[in-house]
Design a protein around this motif. Structure first.
Motif, short mmCIF file in Angstrom:
data_model
loop_
_atom_site.label_atom_id
_atom_site.label_comp_id
_atom_site.label_asym_id
_atom_site.label_seq_id
_atom_site.Cartn_x
_atom_site.Cartn_y
_atom_site.Cartn_z
N LEU A 148 -26.98 13.14 1.73
CA LEU A 148 -25.80 12.31 1.53
C LEU A 148 -25.88 11.69 0.14
CD1 LEU A 148 -23.95 10.00 3.94
CD2 LEU A 148 -24.62 9.07 1.73
N SER A 149 -24.81 11.83 -0.63
CA SER A 149 -24.78 11.31 -2.00
C SER A 149 -23.76 10.19 -2.11
CB SER A 149 -24.44 12.43 -2.99
OG SER A 149 -24.44 11.94 -4.32
N ILE A 150 -24.18 9.09 -2.71
CA ILE A 150 -23.29 7.95 -2.93
C ILE A 150 -23.05 7.80 -4.43
CG2 ILE A 150 -22.87 5.50 -2.55
CD1 ILE A 150 -24.93 5.54 -0.33
N PRO A 151 -21.90 8.23 -4.94
CA PRO A 151 -21.58 8.00 -6.36
C PRO A 151 -21.14 6.56 -6.57
CG PRO A 151 -19.76 9.07 -5.28
CD PRO A 151 -20.85 8.96 -4.24
N ILE A 152 -21.13 6.11 -7.80
CA ILE A 152 -20.71 4.73 -8.06
C ILE A 152 -19.26 4.53 -7.65
CG2 ILE A 152 -20.05 5.14 -10.47
CD1 ILE A 152 -21.12 2.30 -11.05
N SER A 153 -18.41 5.55 -7.82
CA SER A 153 -17.02 5.46 -7.39
C SER A 153 -16.37 6.84 -7.47
CB SER A 153 -16.23 4.49 -8.27
OG SER A 153 -14.86 4.50 -7.92
N MET A 154 -15.60 7.17 -6.45
CA MET A 154 -14.85 8.42 -6.48
C MET A 154 -13.46 8.23 -7.09
SD MET A 154 -16.59 11.07 -5.60
CE MET A 154 -15.52 12.33 -4.87
N THR A 155 -13.24 7.08 -7.72
CA THR A 155 -12.01 6.88 -8.49
C THR A 155 -12.21 7.34 -9.93
OG1 THR A 155 -12.59 4.62 -9.14
CG2 THR A 155 -11.38 4.89 -7.07
N ILE A 156 -13.44 7.72 -10.28
CA ILE A 156 -13.78 8.13 -11.64
C ILE A 156 -13.83 9.65 -11.69
CG2 ILE A 156 -15.51 8.00 -13.47
CD1 ILE A 156 -16.43 5.33 -12.17
N PRO A 157 -13.01 10.31 -12.52
CA PRO A 157 -12.97 11.77 -12.56
C PRO A 157 -14.33 12.43 -12.77
CG PRO A 157 -11.11 10.87 -13.77
CD PRO A 157 -11.99 9.70 -13.40
N PHE A 158 -15.19 11.80 -13.56
CA PHE A 158 -16.54 12.33 -13.79
C PHE A 158 -17.27 12.52 -12.46
CE2 PHE A 158 -21.04 11.21 -13.95
CZ PHE A 158 -21.54 12.15 -14.83
N ASN A 159 -17.22 11.50 -11.61
CA ASN A 159 -17.92 11.57 -10.34
C ASN A 159 -17.29 12.59 -9.41
OD1 ASN A 159 -20.16 9.53 -10.19
ND2 ASN A 159 -18.52 8.23 -10.96
N VAL A 160 -15.98 12.70 -9.44
CA VAL A 160 -15.30 13.70 -8.61
C VAL A 160 -15.78 15.10 -8.97
CG1 VAL A 160 -13.07 14.73 -8.03
CG2 VAL A 160 -13.28 12.24 -8.26
N SER A 189 -28.25 6.14 10.10
CA SER A 189 -27.84 6.35 11.49
C SER A 189 -27.61 7.81 11.82
CB SER A 189 -26.58 5.53 11.79
OG SER A 189 -25.48 6.00 11.02
N GLN A 190 -27.18 8.59 10.83
CA GLN A 190 -26.91 10.01 11.06
C GLN A 190 -28.12 10.89 10.75
OE1 GLN A 190 -24.00 11.24 12.41
NE2 GLN A 190 -23.59 9.05 12.75
N LYS A 191 -29.25 10.23 10.50
CA LYS A 191 -30.53 10.91 10.31
C LYS A 191 -30.48 11.97 9.19
CE LYS A 191 -31.98 10.09 15.07
NZ LYS A 191 -32.72 8.88 14.68
N TYR A 192 -29.99 11.55 8.03
CA TYR A 192 -30.04 12.42 6.86
C TYR A 192 -31.48 12.48 6.35
CZ TYR A 192 -25.04 13.17 6.29
OH TYR A 192 -23.75 13.60 6.47
N ASP A 193 -31.77 13.51 5.58
CA ASP A 193 -33.11 13.67 5.02
C ASP A 193 -33.22 13.06 3.63
OD1 ASP A 193 -34.44 15.63 7.04
OD2 ASP A 193 -32.47 16.51 6.62
N VAL A 194 -32.11 13.11 2.89
CA VAL A 194 -32.10 12.64 1.50
C VAL A 194 -30.89 11.76 1.27
CG1 VAL A 194 -32.03 13.32 -0.94
CG2 VAL A 194 -33.23 14.76 0.71
#
Length: 366
Positions: free
Chosen positions: A62-74, A112-117
Motif C-alpha cells: 500500500l502506497s500513501i502519496p503526499i496527495s493525489m491532487t498533484i499530477p506528479f503523484n498521479v 488492518s488489511q494485513k499489508y506487507d509493505v
C-alpha cells in the motif's frame, strides 16, 4: 518530489565566495557535466537480477502519496501500479487530498488489511507519521519511501528501504548550465524551499558547484516555503532584480516555481536578458521551454521512476540490498530536443523506453 507545505518567512541570503579551489579549466568541467545529461537515457541495472514473481507471490503493498491532487503523484502511482501488475502482486494507492488525517487512515488500513509493505511516496515525510509508522512496524509491516530523500541524506529510523533521488546531481547540472550559458560570468538567483527536506542538499549542491566553477561570481538564495510560492516568489524575484540589476540567471530548484518567476521578469523588464533553468520535467514547464520562456528544464521520466520504485520495494522483500538511488536518469530538455517531450508535453515522452525491457529482464519476467 514536488510539493510540501509549511510556514515561514521569505529570505534572501547573499553568499560570499567560499575558499574553494577553482578548476584548471572550469568551462570544460561544466560542459562535461551538461554533456553527460544530454545523452539519451540507457538502462543500468541497479542491482542483481532476481525472481520477482516468485518472491512477491501473495504480497501486498500500500502506497500513501503526499496527495493525489498533484499530477506528479498521479503519474508516479500509475507507473508503480503498472509495474506491480506486470509482476503480479497486489498494489494499492491510498487516495488522499493532502490531509494528515487521511494519511493516518491509510496507515490504519495497511495494518488492518494485513499489508506487507507500507510505502510513503512522492514527498510525504515519514517523520510526520512517526507514531503511526511505529505501530505499523510493530504489526510486521516493512516501511519504504519513494522519491523523497536526496542520495546524500539518511532515512528516518522508521524506514526500512528508501528510493532516493539524485537531487544533488541535478543541482550540479543547473550550476554548470548557468556557468556555461553566461560564458563563465554567472550572477545567479537560486530559489529554494527549505521546508522540503531534500531541498536543503539540492540548494547546497548548486551553491557549492558555482563556487567551485567560479569562486568570485555572485549568487543569492531566495527561500520560499511551498505554501507561499504563489504569493512570495514573484515579489521576491522582483526585489532581487531591482536590488541587483546584474543578475543574469535564475535557478528555481522545482520547475513549477517558474510560473511565478516569468511575470517578475516581465514586470522588471528583464525578460530575455535574464534566463531561467530548473528541474522536474513538469509538462507545463516543458511547454514553457518550447515557447522560449524557460531556457532549460532537467526532466525525469515518471514511468521510469515508478518501475524503479517498485524494483527497490521488491528488493527489500526478496532479500536484495537497497539501491543507492532510484534508477531514474535525468535528461536536459532545451530548444534542441524539446519537441521530443510531446506537444503539449507530458511526463514520459522523450526519454525512450529502455527501462521497460531492462526491468523485465532484471525481474526474470522474460
Amino acid at each position: 518530489m514536488r510539493l510540501l507545505f509549511t510556514t515561514s518567512l521569505i529570505s534572501i541570503a547573499f553568499l560570499g565566495a567560499a575558499p574553494l579551489a577553482a578548476s584548471a579549466d572550469p568551462m570544460a568541467d561544466a560542459k562535461a557535466i551538461i554533456a553527460e545529461y544530454q545523452k539519451m537515457p540507457v538502462f543500468t541495472p541497479p542491482g542483481e537480477a532476481f525472481d520477482a514473481k516468485a518472491c512477491m507471490a501473495g504480497k501486498k503493498v500500500l502506497s500513501i502519496p503526499i496527495s493525489m491532487t498533484i499530477p506528479f503523484n498521479v503519474e508516479l502511482q500509475k507507473a508503480m501500479a503498472s509495474a506491480a501488475e506486470e509482476v503480479g502482486f497486489t498494489y494499492t494507492t491510498w487516495d488522499n487530498q493532502l490531509k494528515s488525517d487521511q494519511w493516518i487512515q491509510g496507515v490504519s488500513q495497511a495494518i488492518s488489511q494485513k499489508y506487507d509493505v507500507l510505502d510513503i511516496a512522492g514527498g510525504l515525510n515519514p517523520e510526520w507519521l512517526g507514531p503511526q509508522l511505529a505501530e505499523a512496524r510493530g504489526a510486521g509491516l516493512k516501511i519504504t519511501t519513494t522519491h523523497f530523500y536526496d542520495v546524500t541524506q539518511t532515512s528516518a529510523p522508521s524506514v526500512d528501504y528508501s528510493g532516493k533521488v539524485d537531487f544533488t546531481g541535478a543541482g550540479k547540472l543547473l550550476a554548470a548550465w548557468a556557468y556555461v550559458k553566461t560564458e563563465g560570468k554567472p550572477n545567479v538567483l537560486i530559489i529554494g524551499s527549505s521546508d522540503v527536506l531534500p531541498s536543503i542538499p539540492f540548494v547546497k549542491s548548486i551553491q557549492d558547484e558555482l563556487k567551485a566553477l567560479c569562486p568570485e561570481c555572485k549568487q543569492q538564495h531566495l527561500d520560499v516555503p511551498v505554501s507561499e510560492w504563489a504569493t512570495k516568489i514573484q515579489s521576491g524575484v522582483q526585489s532581487a532584480l531591482l536590488a541587483d540589476p546584474g543578475i543574469n540567471y535564475i535557478l528555481p530548484i522545482y520547475d513549477s516555481m517558474s510560473q511565478f518567476v516569468v511575470p517578475a521578469l516581465r514586470i522588471t523588464g528583464s525578460e530575455g536578458a535574464v534566463k531561467l533553468a530548473s528541474f522536474n520535467g513538469t509538462p507545463f514547464v516543458l511547454d514553457m521551454v518550447r515557447e522560449g520562456q524557460v531556457q532549460m528544464d532537467v526532466g525525469e521520466s515518471l514511468g521510469w521512476a515508478g518501475y524503479a520504485a517498485i524494483d527497490n520495494i521488491m528488493r527489500m522483500m526478496c532479500g536484495q540490498p537497497e539501491v543507492a538511488k532510484l534508477n531514474v536518469p535525468l535528461l536536459v530538455f532545451d530548444e534542441s530536443n524539446i519537441q521530443t517531450a510531446g506537444v503539449p508535453a507530458n511526463f514520459n515522452d522523450g526519454y525512450g523506453d529502455a527501462h521497460l525491457d531492462g526491468f523485465r529482464k532484471l525481474w526474470k519476467l522474460k
